[in-house]
Design a protein around this motif. Structure first.
Motif, mmCIF file in Angstrom:
data_model
loop_
_atom_site.group_PDB
_atom_site.id
_atom_site.type_symbol
_atom_site.label_atom_id
_atom_site.label_comp_id
_atom_site.label_asym_id
_atom_site.label_seq_id
_atom_site.Cartn_x
_atom_site.Cartn_y
_atom_site.Cartn_z
ATOM 1 N N GLY A 186 0.814 -1.207 0.000
ATOM 2 C CA GLY A 186 0.000 0.000 0.000
ATOM 3 C C GLY A 186 0.847 1.258 0.000
ATOM 4 O O GLY A 186 0.561 2.224 -0.723
ATOM 5 N N ASN A 187 1.926 1.254 0.797
ATOM 6 C CA ASN A 187 2.829 2.410 0.830
ATOM 7 C C ASN A 187 3.484 2.646 -0.523
ATOM 8 O O ASN A 187 3.638 3.782 -0.977
ATOM 9 N N GLU A 188 3.910 1.565 -1.182
ATOM 10 C CA GLU A 188 4.644 1.663 -2.443
ATOM 11 C C GLU A 188 3.759 2.115 -3.599
ATOM 12 O O GLU A 188 4.230 2.787 -4.516
ATOM 13 N N THR A 189 2.486 1.726 -3.570
ATOM 14 C CA THR A 189 1.598 1.978 -4.715
ATOM 15 C C THR A 189 0.563 3.057 -4.446
ATOM 16 O O THR A 189 -0.048 3.569 -5.390
ATOM 17 N N GLY A 190 0.352 3.403 -3.175
ATOM 18 C CA GLY A 190 -0.690 4.370 -2.841
ATOM 19 C C GLY A 190 -2.073 3.763 -2.774
ATOM 20 O O GLY A 190 -3.064 4.486 -2.597
ATOM 21 N N ALA A 191 -2.168 2.440 -2.893
ATOM 22 C CA ALA A 191 -3.473 1.772 -2.823
ATOM 23 C C ALA A 191 -3.886 1.570 -1.368
ATOM 24 O O ALA A 191 -3.045 1.489 -0.472
ATOM 25 N N VAL A 192 -5.182 1.493 -1.147
ATOM 26 C CA VAL A 192 -5.716 1.135 0.162
ATOM 27 C C VAL A 192 -5.855 -0.383 0.202
ATOM 28 O O VAL A 192 -6.429 -0.979 -0.716
ATOM 29 N N ILE A 193 -5.317 -1.010 1.234
ATOM 30 C CA ILE A 193 -5.377 -2.459 1.387
ATOM 31 C C ILE A 193 -6.556 -2.806 2.300
ATOM 32 O O ILE A 193 -6.688 -2.245 3.388
ATOM 33 N N VAL A 194 -7.414 -3.724 1.845
ATOM 34 C CA VAL A 194 -8.546 -4.161 2.661
ATOM 35 C C VAL A 194 -8.410 -5.660 2.928
ATOM 36 O O VAL A 194 -8.365 -6.462 1.993
ATOM 37 N N LEU A 195 -8.311 -6.022 4.195
ATOM 38 C CA LEU A 195 -8.244 -7.420 4.607
ATOM 39 C C LEU A 195 -9.616 -7.839 5.110
ATOM 40 O O LEU A 195 -10.188 -7.180 5.981
ATOM 41 N N VAL A 196 -10.150 -8.921 4.572
ATOM 42 C CA VAL A 196 -11.480 -9.397 4.950
ATOM 43 C C VAL A 196 -11.338 -10.798 5.522
ATOM 44 O O VAL A 196 -10.796 -11.691 4.850
ATOM 45 N N GLY A 197 -11.789 -10.998 6.749
ATOM 46 C CA GLY A 197 -11.636 -12.321 7.344
ATOM 47 C C GLY A 197 -12.434 -12.479 8.624
ATOM 48 O O GLY A 197 -13.097 -11.556 9.091
ATOM 49 N N SER A 198 -12.340 -13.660 9.184
ATOM 50 C CA SER A 198 -13.024 -13.955 10.430
ATOM 51 C C SER A 198 -12.323 -13.255 11.583
ATOM 52 O O SER A 198 -11.267 -12.647 11.422
ATOM 53 N N TYR A 199 -12.898 -13.381 12.774
ATOM 54 C CA TYR A 199 -12.284 -12.775 13.956
ATOM 55 C C TYR A 199 -10.873 -13.310 14.196
ATOM 56 O O TYR A 199 -10.068 -12.671 14.865
ATOM 57 N N GLU A 200 -10.569 -14.469 13.657
ATOM 58 C CA GLU A 200 -9.236 -15.042 13.815
ATOM 59 C C GLU A 200 -8.158 -14.104 13.282
ATOM 60 O O GLU A 200 -7.030 -14.093 13.771
ATOM 61 N N GLY B 126 -13.384 -12.649 19.334
ATOM 62 C CA GLY B 126 -13.459 -11.410 18.560
ATOM 63 C C GLY B 126 -14.200 -10.303 19.276
ATOM 64 O O GLY B 126 -13.764 -9.145 19.283
ATOM 65 N N GLU B 127 -15.321 -10.640 19.893
ATOM 66 C CA GLU B 127 -16.111 -9.617 20.570
ATOM 67 C C GLU B 127 -15.413 -9.094 21.818
ATOM 68 O O GLU B 127 -15.609 -7.944 22.207
ATOM 69 N N ASN B 128 -14.598 -9.923 22.453
ATOM 70 C CA ASN B 128 -13.834 -9.467 23.617
ATOM 71 C C ASN B 128 -12.663 -8.576 23.210
ATOM 72 O O ASN B 128 -12.295 -7.641 23.929
ATOM 73 N N VAL B 129 -12.060 -8.888 22.055
ATOM 74 C CA VAL B 129 -10.928 -8.094 21.582
ATOM 75 C C VAL B 129 -11.376 -6.709 21.119
ATOM 76 O O VAL B 129 -10.723 -5.702 21.386
ATOM 77 N N LEU B 130 -12.510 -6.653 20.422
ATOM 78 C CA LEU B 130 -12.964 -5.395 19.829
ATOM 79 C C LEU B 130 -13.718 -4.553 20.851
ATOM 80 O O LEU B 130 -14.931 -4.354 20.758
ATOM 81 N N ARG B 131 -12.972 -4.061 21.814
ATOM 82 C CA ARG B 131 -13.539 -3.145 22.801
ATOM 83 C C ARG B 131 -12.994 -1.752 22.533
ATOM 84 O O ARG B 131 -11.781 -1.562 22.500
ATOM 85 N N PRO B 132 -13.874 -0.772 22.358
ATOM 86 C CA PRO B 132 -13.390 0.575 22.038
ATOM 87 C C PRO B 132 -12.694 1.219 23.216
ATOM 88 O O PRO B 132 -12.835 0.797 24.361
#
Length: 341
Positions: free
Chosen positions: A161-175, A288-294
């Protein structure tokens, strides 16, 4: 039975979490600066892959000849069951229709080194003016052969992303979250988007039951049977995930057809879902729900300079984080003066 299967698999339901996730993803892509990494995470079969495709189309609705604004590639485990960054790079080149590395090039993919493929990928992204690189099933990035490979794989994508200026989107499970927090530098570029399941509040359950009612209209139910009539069972068996409702309905229809029945009953559902399956999914959701605490707001009673910890018995305790070079106040022990003969 095939028309019925297709009607269930392609059913259009009012899925509020799906709509909200698309809106959130579109907004984050729109405001992301070049080189940002976005991670869309959620339970298995919740609809993340469909949502990211819909979001990408909203941000980039039209294309011109030779211009590929976004690419989507599955993160496949191609190296003896492990993830290979070389194959991922080659797949991206194929999606970008690179003349030397595409499926029609005739060149052997096995013979291409990762270094050469990466250099070609950087040039192809810039030539195609690609703004968005989407890696689906990105939790497979954690399955790298060598030790420390997961951090290297994530850093490699960030650098792309840094080299090309693209936005990288990672899609996956809570793992996927198990690898996202491994590097402070990576987290400096990372924005997380959650596609949640339906919870157990009255409002959430009402929304979930409206999805069940939509499926009920499509199914050949026996008298006094419906998804709504066994909504508690369906919720427990799907953990509030809409995609798991679809897969369970299709499995129940298969069970009905195999038994020679023409009407769907509750027992057809009970006989195709197992507790061990649900336990495995529930364990990942719980993580996942325990990790994602604001970050907590000020004034909520928690000292910003203190950190929680847990002892061996699981009992929580707090300790204050001190400034460098300081220690807790303590009385120095008094020793007897040494007597010199």
């Amino acid at each position: 039975m095939k028309p019925l299967r297709d009607s269930i698999a392609n059913a259009k339901v009012r899925h509020l979490h799906f709509d909200q996730t698309i809106k959130a993803t579109v907004s984050q892509i729109t405001f992301a600066v070049p080189g940002t990494v976005l991670a869309l995470v959620g339970p298995t079969r919740v609809g993340k892959s469909t949502a990211i495709r819909a979001a990408a189309k909203q941000v980039y609705p039209r294309t011109k000849d030779g211009y590929i604004p976004y690419v989507i590639v599955d993160c496949s485990r191609t190296d003896a069951g492990f993830m290979s960054m070389r194959y991922l790079t080659l797949d991206l080149l194929g999606q970008l229709e690179h003349p030397f590395y595409g499926a029609s090039s005739g060149k052997s993919r096995v013979s291409q080194t990762e270094t050469n493929a990466r250099l070609a990928l950087r040039r192809a992204v810039k030539y195609r003016e690609t703004k968005l690189i989407i890696v689906d099933e990105a939790h497979h990035l954690l399955r790298i052969k060598n030790s420390g490979g997961r951090e290297a794989a994530l850093e490699s994508l960030k650098c792309l992303g840094n080299e090309t200026g693209a936005v990288i989107v990672l899609v996956g499970s809570y793992e996927l979250l198990k690898g996202c927090f491994c590097s402070a530098h990576f987290n400096g570029r990372l924005t997380l988007i959650e596609f949640p399941r339906y919870g157990t509040s009255d409002l959430q359950m009402k929304q979930f039951e409206s999805i069940l009612a939509t499926f009920d209209q499509l199914l050949p139910w026996a008298k006094d049977n419906s998804l709504l009539s066994m909504s508690d069972l369906v919720y427990d068996g799907t953990l509030g995930s809409c995609g798991l409702v679809t897969s369970w309905v299709l499995a129940a229809l298969g069970k009905m057809d195999a038994s020679g029945a023409t009407r769907l009953r509750k027992e057809h559902f009970r006989n195709v879902r197992y507790l061990q399956q649900i336990d495995a999914i529930a364990s990942e959701i719980n993580y996942g729900e325990n990790v994602l605490r604001p970050v907590e707001k000020e004034g909520h009673g928690k000292d910003a300079s203190s950190t929680s910890s847990t002892d061996e018995r699981g009992v929580g305790r707090k300790f204050r984080r001190l400034k460098p070079g300081r220690r807790n106040p303590a009385r120095d022990s008094i020793s007897r003066p040494k007597v010199v003969p």
